[in-house]
Design a protein around this motif. Structure first.
Motif, PDB file in Angstrom:
ATOM      1  N   ALA A 127      -2.245 -13.452  45.784  1.00 58.35           N
ATOM      2  CA  ALA A 127      -3.023 -12.479  44.747  1.00 58.35           C
ATOM      3  C   ALA A 127      -3.632 -11.679  45.514  1.00 58.35           C
ATOM      4  CB  ALA A 127      -3.601 -13.396  43.779  1.00 58.35           C
ATOM      5  N   TYR A 128      -3.542 -10.332  44.941  1.00 58.07           N
ATOM      6  CA  TYR A 128      -4.439  -9.459  45.815  1.00 58.07           C
ATOM      7  C   TYR A 128      -4.587  -8.226  44.813  1.00 58.07           C
ATOM      8  CZ  TYR A 128      -0.191  -6.472  45.920  1.00 58.07           C
ATOM      9  OH  TYR A 128       1.006  -5.804  45.513  1.00 58.07           O
ATOM     10  N   CYS A 129      -5.657  -7.476  45.218  1.00 57.25           N
ATOM     11  CA  CYS A 129      -6.032  -6.329  44.443  1.00 57.25           C
ATOM     12  C   CYS A 129      -6.003  -5.176  45.225  1.00 57.25           C
ATOM     13  CB  CYS A 129      -7.710  -6.455  44.042  1.00 57.25           C
ATOM     14  SG  CYS A 129      -8.278  -5.046  43.245  1.00 57.25           S
ATOM     15  N   VAL A 130      -5.503  -4.028  44.635  1.00 54.80           N
ATOM     16  CA  VAL A 130      -5.324  -2.740  45.336  1.00 54.80           C
ATOM     17  C   VAL A 130      -5.720  -1.502  44.327  1.00 54.80           C
ATOM     18  CG1 VAL A 130      -2.771  -2.557  44.645  1.00 54.80           C
ATOM     19  CG2 VAL A 130      -3.741  -1.351  46.564  1.00 54.80           C
ATOM     20  N   SER A 131      -6.397  -0.644  44.995  1.00 51.93           N
ATOM     21  CA  SER A 131      -6.978   0.454  44.255  1.00 51.93           C
ATOM     22  C   SER A 131      -6.940   1.435  45.180  1.00 51.93           C
ATOM     23  CB  SER A 131      -8.509   0.179  44.000  1.00 51.93           C
ATOM     24  OG  SER A 131      -9.095   1.015  43.436  1.00 51.93           O
ATOM     25  N   VAL A 132      -6.647   2.654  44.487  1.00 53.10           N
ATOM     26  CA  VAL A 132      -6.510   4.072  45.015  1.00 53.10           C
ATOM     27  C   VAL A 132      -7.028   5.439  44.365  1.00 53.10           C
ATOM     28  CG1 VAL A 132      -4.326   4.320  44.452  1.00 53.10           C
ATOM     29  CG2 VAL A 132      -4.912   5.647  46.412  1.00 53.10           C
ATOM     30  N   TRP A 133      -7.696   6.138  45.265  1.00 51.50           N
ATOM     31  CA  TRP A 133      -7.871   7.595  44.621  1.00 51.50           C
ATOM     32  C   TRP A 133      -7.335   8.447  45.499  1.00 51.50           C
ATOM     33  CZ3 TRP A 133      -9.957  11.619  47.237  1.00 51.50           C
ATOM     34  CH2 TRP A 133      -9.997  12.663  46.625  1.00 51.50           C
ATOM     35  N   GLY A 134      -6.603   9.600  45.016  1.00 51.76           N
ATOM     36  CA  GLY A 134      -6.006  10.409  45.991  1.00 51.76           C
ATOM     37  C   GLY A 134      -6.267  11.783  45.510  1.00 51.76           C
ATOM     38  N   SER A 135      -6.172  13.142  46.424  1.00 55.42           N
ATOM     39  CA  SER A 135      -6.141  14.397  45.603  1.00 55.42           C
ATOM     40  C   SER A 135      -4.862  14.557  45.541  1.00 55.42           C
ATOM     41  CB  SER A 135      -6.818  15.270  46.831  1.00 55.42           C
ATOM     42  OG  SER A 135      -6.055  15.216  48.018  1.00 55.42           O
ATOM     43  N   ASN A 136      -3.826  13.969  45.675  1.00 55.24           N
ATOM     44  CA  ASN A 136      -2.441  13.840  45.564  1.00 55.24           C
ATOM     45  C   ASN A 136      -1.928  12.585  45.215  1.00 55.24           C
ATOM     46  OD1 ASN A 136       0.414  14.476  45.624  1.00 55.24           O
ATOM     47  ND2 ASN A 136       0.327  16.568  46.719  1.00 55.24           N
ATOM     48  N   ASN A 137      -0.989  12.390  44.301  1.00 56.79           N
ATOM     49  CA  ASN A 137      -0.729  10.983  43.991  1.00 56.79           C
ATOM     50  C   ASN A 137       0.700  10.935  44.243  1.00 56.79           C
ATOM     51  OD1 ASN A 137       0.805  12.495  42.040  1.00 56.79           O
ATOM     52  ND2 ASN A 137      -0.168  11.250  40.158  1.00 56.79           N
ATOM     53  N   LYS A 138       1.299  11.840  45.127  1.00 54.55           N
ATOM     54  CA  LYS A 138       2.580  11.612  45.378  1.00 54.55           C
ATOM     55  C   LYS A 138       3.108  10.458  46.153  1.00 54.55           C
ATOM     56  CE  LYS A 138       2.082  14.211  49.607  1.00 54.55           C
ATOM     57  NZ  LYS A 138       2.284  15.589  50.659  1.00 54.55           N
ATOM     58  N   ASN A 139       2.036   9.709  46.838  1.00 56.01           N
ATOM     59  CA  ASN A 139       2.377   8.690  47.562  1.00 56.01           C
ATOM     60  C   ASN A 139       1.900   7.219  47.151  1.00 56.01           C
ATOM     61  OD1 ASN A 139       3.463   9.936  49.758  1.00 56.01           O
ATOM     62  ND2 ASN A 139       1.429  10.603  50.727  1.00 56.01           N
ATOM     63  N   PHE A 140       1.402   7.369  45.783  1.00 56.69           N
ATOM     64  CA  PHE A 140       0.949   6.061  45.004  1.00 56.69           C
ATOM     65  C   PHE A 140       2.118   4.993  44.921  1.00 56.69           C
ATOM     66  CE2 PHE A 140      -3.081   7.719  42.720  1.00 56.69           C
ATOM     67  CZ  PHE A 140      -3.507   8.087  43.898  1.00 56.69           C
ATOM     68  N   ALA A 141       3.171   5.259  44.336  1.00 52.96           N
ATOM     69  CA  ALA A 141       4.246   4.306  44.235  1.00 52.96           C
ATOM     70  C   ALA A 141       4.648   3.667  45.704  1.00 52.96           C
ATOM     71  CB  ALA A 141       5.331   5.004  43.561  1.00 52.96           C
ATOM     72  N   LYS A 142       4.799   4.543  46.700  1.00 53.34           N
ATOM     73  CA  LYS A 142       5.021   3.989  47.909  1.00 53.34           C
ATOM     74  C   LYS A 142       3.907   3.094  48.424  1.00 53.34           C
ATOM     75  CE  LYS A 142       6.668   5.618  52.608  1.00 53.34           C
ATOM     76  NZ  LYS A 142       7.049   6.580  53.490  1.00 53.34           N
ATOM     77  N   LEU A 143       2.755   3.527  48.256  1.00 50.20           N
ATOM     78  CA  LEU A 143       1.766   2.818  48.991  1.00 50.20           C
ATOM     79  C   LEU A 143       1.540   1.421  48.287  1.00 50.20           C
ATOM     80  CD1 LEU A 143      -1.217   2.675  50.335  1.00 50.20           C
ATOM     81  CD2 LEU A 143      -2.130   3.515  47.935  1.00 50.20           C
ATOM     82  N   GLY A 144       2.011   1.432  46.856  1.00 52.15           N
ATOM     83  CA  GLY A 144       1.930  -0.193  46.055  1.00 52.15           C
ATOM     84  C   GLY A 144       2.781  -0.876  46.605  1.00 52.15           C
ATOM     85  N   GLN A 145       4.069  -0.226  47.037  1.00 52.76           N
ATOM     86  CA  GLN A 145       5.239  -0.944  47.460  1.00 52.76           C
ATOM     87  C   GLN A 145       5.064  -1.527  48.776  1.00 52.76           C
ATOM     88  OE1 GLN A 145       7.850  -0.106  49.997  1.00 52.76           O
ATOM     89  NE2 GLN A 145       8.748  -2.053  49.665  1.00 52.76           N
ATOM     90  N   GLN A 146       4.318  -0.700  49.760  1.00 50.17           N
ATOM     91  CA  GLN A 146       4.235  -0.987  51.079  1.00 50.17           C
ATOM     92  C   GLN A 146       3.168  -2.249  51.297  1.00 50.17           C
ATOM     93  OE1 GLN A 146       5.534  -0.136  54.116  1.00 50.17           O
ATOM     94  NE2 GLN A 146       7.089   1.131  52.781  1.00 50.17           N
ATOM     95  N   VAL A 147       2.091  -2.028  50.418  1.00 49.86           N
ATOM     96  CA  VAL A 147       0.910  -3.132  50.524  1.00 49.86           C
ATOM     97  C   VAL A 147       1.547  -4.126  50.062  1.00 49.86           C
ATOM     98  CG1 VAL A 147      -1.240  -3.657  49.271  1.00 49.86           C
ATOM     99  CG2 VAL A 147      -0.906  -1.266  50.362  1.00 49.86           C
ATOM    100  N   ASN A 148       2.216  -4.139  48.814  1.00 56.81           N
ATOM    101  CA  ASN A 148       2.870  -5.554  48.178  1.00 56.81           C
ATOM    102  C   ASN A 148       3.642  -6.330  49.259  1.00 56.81           C
ATOM    103  OD1 ASN A 148       3.510  -7.161  45.917  1.00 56.81           O
ATOM    104  ND2 ASN A 148       5.600  -6.642  46.352  1.00 56.81           N
ATOM    105  N   THR A 149       4.371  -5.451  50.042  1.00 56.01           N
ATOM    106  CA  THR A 149       5.344  -6.135  51.101  1.00 56.01           C
ATOM    107  C   THR A 149       4.379  -6.858  52.059  1.00 56.01           C
ATOM    108  OG1 THR A 149       7.123  -4.472  50.713  1.00 56.01           O
ATOM    109  CG2 THR A 149       6.988  -5.668  52.901  1.00 56.01           C
ATOM    110  N   TRP A 150       3.346  -6.201  52.467  1.00 53.00           N
ATOM    111  CA  TRP A 150       2.422  -6.773  53.530  1.00 53.00           C
ATOM    112  C   TRP A 150       1.942  -8.083  52.900  1.00 53.00           C
ATOM    113  CZ3 TRP A 150      -2.507  -8.209  54.300  1.00 53.00           C
ATOM    114  CH2 TRP A 150      -2.905  -8.416  55.509  1.00 53.00           C
ATOM    115  N   PHE A 151       1.571  -8.203  51.720  1.00 53.66           N
ATOM    116  CA  PHE A 151       0.752  -9.454  51.003  1.00 53.66           C
ATOM    117  C   PHE A 151       1.739 -10.517  50.817  1.00 53.66           C
ATOM    118  CE2 PHE A 151      -3.005  -6.548  50.184  1.00 53.66           C
ATOM    119  CZ  PHE A 151      -3.911  -7.385  50.609  1.00 53.66           C
ATOM    120  N   SER A 152       3.207  -9.971  50.610  1.00 53.75           N
ATOM    121  CA  SER A 152       4.270 -11.134  50.453  1.00 53.75           C
ATOM    122  C   SER A 152       4.670 -11.854  51.667  1.00 53.75           C
ATOM    123  CB  SER A 152       5.318 -10.508  49.722  1.00 53.75           C
ATOM    124  OG  SER A 152       4.974  -9.728  48.548  1.00 53.75           O
TER     125      SER A 152
END
Length: 315
Positions: free
Chosen positions: A286-311
């Motif tokens: 179980a984890y928490c992830v939070s992001v702010w960005g001036s461009n959100n183009k990488n948000f989905a990839k970030l979520g997927q990459q962080v999820n893979t690491w925690f899994s």
């Protein structure tokens, strides 16, 4: 003889006159120099030229540039590397990822520390404040709120002025993006109470707008959103029952941020174009992830990459 004496006298007089005139001319042309006694001589000091201040170049770390990425001390190096690679160096961003079962597994990576304008993400604070009022017995499912003229947003045909609506109905309308419902709930709860909830959750850089009419509902940071979501998970401000109701409301929302597009399992998320925060529960993690960005183009990839690491098993 007398004639010669007379001529000589005239010549002598003429020469004397010419000599006198020459002396007068020399006196007129001469420069007058006054020399005082040595004791009264005043030495003139050279006027000092004003000092020109040299402008120092600002320290590189004092300016927020996209390539000045910092990681909080103690951050997991592998996770930091993943975040940096995913978010790149072209945009400004803030990312927080925290294991909810192990405090040593985290990463806080950013190239800007200040609070930024937020939209839908700010509804998290209003939602918690609503359930806190319910927890205190001040409002309930039977509570109705009358829409006032000040609440009404131009173009809204869903809610009518001077009509009363149940609080549950308004809450759902707010989460679907209805600004009139958001304004009515904010008025009912009070900006001061919402702000108090944010501060008690640890969101010290967060400010709530007086209404939700504009594009910005206030300012916050990725760190403040992460603290707030983790506060819900840990039972801060709300008891377990009401915290679960907030998380369930987020889980059932169809308006999910792109951060969790590629994540399965238990996902509790809220966000907008610039911000997103989520709690993810998977098999054994179980984890928490939070992001702010001036461009959100990488948000989905970030979520997927962080999820893979925690899994995966981490060291």
């Amino acid at each position: 003889m007398k004639h010669k004496v007379l001529v000589g006298a005239v010549i002598t007089t003429l020469l004397a006159f010419l000599l006198y005139m020459a002396n007068m001319k020399r006196v007129e042309d001469a420069k007058l120099t006054v020399v005082g006694p040595k004791t009264s001589k005043v030495a003139k000091k050279k006027a000092k030229e004003p000092k020109v201040k040299t402008l120092k170049e600002p320290k590189v770390n004092s300016i927020e540039y996209s390539n000045h990425v910092k990681a909080k001390s103690g951050s997991n190096k592998k996770l930091v590397k993943i975040i940096k690679k995913t978010m790149g160096l072209d945009d400004s961003y803030q990312v927080v990822a925290q294991d909810l079962n192990n405090s040593n597994h985290f990463a806080v990576v950013s190239n800007t520390a200040k609070a930024h304008n937020a939209n839908k993400a700010m509804k998290l604070f209003l939602l918690i404040a609503l359930y806190e009022q319910e927890q205190k017995g001040k409002i309930g499912n039977r509570t109705a709120i009358t829409i006032k003229k000040a609440d009404k947003v131009k173009g809204d045909k869903m809610l009518q002025t001077n009509m009363a609506y149940g609080i549950a109905y308004l809450r759902e309308a707010m989460l679907r993006g209805n600004k009139t419902a958001s304004n009515a709930l904010l008025r009912k709860i009070g900006v001061a109470n919402v702000d108090s909830v944010a501060k008690r959750m640890g969101a010290t850089q967060t400010t709530i707008a007086k209404n939700f009419n504009g594009d910005s509902y206030g300012k916050t940071t990725a760190a403040d959103l992460a603290k707030t979501m983790m506060g819900l998970y840990q039972g801060r401000v709300l008891n377990r029952q009401h915290a679960s109701r907030v998380l369930s409301t987020l889980a059932s929302s169809k308006d999910r941020p792109s951060l969790v597009d590629d994540i399965n399992g238990g996902v509790y998320a809220i966000g907008d174009h610039d911000f997103a925060v989520a709690i993810v529960q998977g098999k054994g993690n179980a984890y928490c992830v939070s992001v702010w960005g001036s461009n959100n183009k990488n948000f989905a990839k970030l979520g997927q990459q962080v999820n893979t690491w925690f899994s995966k098993k981490r060291k």
